[in-house]
Design a protein around this motif. Structure first.
Motif, PDB file in Angstrom:
ATOM      1  N   ILE A  82      -1.191   6.590   9.092  1.00 33.33           N
ATOM      2  CA  ILE A  82      -1.295   5.480   8.140  1.00 33.33           C
ATOM      3  C   ILE A  82      -0.102   4.526   8.190  1.00 33.33           C
ATOM      4  O   ILE A  82      -0.295   3.307   8.153  1.00 33.33           O
ATOM      5  N   VAL A  86      -0.369   0.383   8.660  1.00 33.81           N
ATOM      6  CA  VAL A  86       0.320  -0.614   7.828  1.00 33.81           C
ATOM      7  C   VAL A  86       1.071  -1.610   8.722  1.00 33.81           C
ATOM      8  O   VAL A  86       1.000  -2.825   8.524  1.00 33.81           O
ATOM      9  N   SER A 114      -1.593   5.772  -1.876  1.00 36.01           N
ATOM     10  CA  SER A 114      -1.534   4.355  -1.484  1.00 36.01           C
ATOM     11  C   SER A 114      -0.241   3.709  -1.940  1.00 36.01           C
ATOM     12  O   SER A 114       0.359   2.919  -1.216  1.00 36.01           O
ATOM     13  N   ILE A 119       0.383   1.045   1.238  1.00 34.77           N
ATOM     14  CA  ILE A 119      -0.763   0.621   2.051  1.00 34.77           C
ATOM     15  C   ILE A 119      -1.097  -0.824   1.714  1.00 34.77           C
ATOM     16  O   ILE A 119      -1.275  -1.185   0.552  1.00 34.77           O
TER      17      ILE A 119
END
Length: 177
Positions: A82, A86, A114, A119
């Motif tokens: 993740i 980003v 998140s 995020i």
């Protein structure tokens, strides 16, 4: 150990090894497929709630390079890739890239995750039934993470079962502009 026990143990080990090999082969074969034409439309037809509970259609991102990632907060490879998503969202946003995360998890855990990971792309909440959507897109074994890359024309450019490596995803995204 008796002969019967050794035979049973051997049979159990053989079945487990065969199942692992079969699963690995499915994973390997599903890593970079173009998928069928209907799979992209199936993904694009989905409406799922965002972190505020508002239903969001994936069709709102039609015409962009779309990276749809199926993930969960408890999934270690998901957590590892993740931050790269980003970075790539920041890098290619102006060219029309859109990441969308579909979390198969509890909304409160996804909200905290998140925030923790900052995020910068939409996160939608899917239930266990969302695993079937990932299967229809090429995730033959229903594992996480699973990522679908859809080109600007609405066709699946690639799928990836397991963690994407940054250089591979960056090159793929770049080639779609």
């Amino acid at each position: 150990m008796s002969r019967l026990r050794r035979t049973i143990l051997f049979a159990v080990v053989a079945v487990c090894a065969g199942a692992a090999g079969y699963g690995f082969n499915l994973w390997r074969m599903g890593g970079d497929g173009g998928g069928e034409a209907g799979a992209a439309e199936t993904v694009m037809a989905v409406r799922l709630p965002d972190l505020r509970g508002q239903s969001q259609p994936l069709t709102q991102w039609r015409g962009r390079v779309l990276v749809v990632n199926f993930w969960a907060t408890w999934c270690t490879p998901c957590r590892e890739e993740i931050p790269m998503f980003v970075r790539l969202q920041n890098k290619y946003r102006a060219q029309g890239l859109q990441f969308v995360g579909i979390a198969i998890d509890q909304p409160d855990k996804v909200q905290a995750f998140s925030h923790e990971f900052a995020i910068n792309y939409p996160i939608l909440i899917g239930g266990i039934e969302t695993v079937e959507l990932s299967r229809q897109a090429g995730n033959r074994i229903g594992a996480l993470p699973f990522t679908v890359v859809i080109d600007r024309n609405g066709k699946i450019a690639a799928t990836q079962l397991g963690e994407f490596k940054e250089a591979k995803l960056d090159a793929m995204i770049h080639s779609l502009f």
